[in-house]
Design an enzyme around this catalytic site. Sequence first.
Site, PDB file in Angstrom:
ATOM      1  N   ARG A  45       0.850  -1.197   0.000  1.00  0.00           N
ATOM      2  CA  ARG A  45       0.000   0.000   0.000  1.00  0.00           C
ATOM      3  C   ARG A  45       0.883   1.244   0.000  1.00  0.00           C
ATOM      4  NH1 ARG A  45      -4.411  -1.849   4.638  1.00  0.00           N
ATOM      5  NH2 ARG A  45      -5.272  -3.650   3.501  1.00  0.00           N
ATOM      6  N   ASP A  47       2.364   4.917  -0.270  1.00  0.00           N
ATOM      7  CA  ASP A  47       1.829   6.206   0.156  1.00  0.00           C
ATOM      8  C   ASP A  47       1.714   7.178  -1.016  1.00  0.00           C
ATOM      9  OD1 ASP A  47       1.644   5.480   2.808  1.00  0.00           O
ATOM     10  OD2 ASP A  47       3.588   6.330   3.353  1.00  0.00           O
ATOM     11  N   ARG A 193      11.168   5.370   4.535  1.00  0.00           N
ATOM     12  CA  ARG A 193      11.437   6.806   4.492  1.00  0.00           C
ATOM     13  C   ARG A 193      12.000   7.316   5.817  1.00  0.00           C
ATOM     14  NH1 ARG A 193       5.939   9.291   2.574  1.00  0.00           N
ATOM     15  NH2 ARG A 193       7.029  11.227   3.150  1.00  0.00           N
TER      16      ARG A 193
END
Length: 242
Positions: A45, A47, A193
């Site tokens: 999924r 972002d 990240r």
Amino acid sequence: LTLEYDGRAFFGWQRVIHGASVQGVLEDAVALLTGARSEVVGAGRTDSGVHAMAQVAHVDIEKPVTTDRVRDALNALVRPHPVSVLSVEEAAPEFHARFDAVRRVYLYSILNRRAPAAIARGFVWRISRKLDAEGMHEAAQRLIGHHDFTTFRDSHCQAASPVKTLDRCDVSRNGETIQIWCEARSFLHRQVRSMVGTLAEVGLGKMSAQDVADALAAADRTRCGPVAPSDGLYLARVDYAK
């Protein structure tokens, strides 16, 4: 389905009520092809703003149609959205793109130069100060293994546990480009990240490899460095058991 997409055009993979999502665009295309709505389930999924080189998804289609026809029709029907169906394969009825995945591979790309990006803008994180890629790689090795990754977990993460096993985290330089490759069976929300942002602090001389190890051990989100922007992140590959 194996897919690539430019994440800048979407609010992420997941279907949203207002705005474009990769899942929503594909489901609309499937409905036009088959005359019936079906859920398109992705392996990851991603972002908002995150790109994909080889996202994997599955969809159940009852209409008799060849895999080549599905690929070509979906590529025509998703226009003008920046999604490309690279290949389509017939899967076993029980196949699940998300739960059957045994490894997800992410690439993060940093453009390390004084001049801003023109051609690569939106596809890299440009850092103007010289980064110590070797120091970043040394620090990245402290993250490998089975750990509580709370420090690198987004506050809105819905995973049941912060414990994950990171199999690979390599940092290398090729000219002005620094690439960070991360591999694991699964990741926490914004884990990559968060780790990249912390490793960049090492590259800038603001943290040491031991600081990264201590931050990981602290299991404290406040010990994480700045979260790297979505621009440079790509879902590069999803692996499945043979």
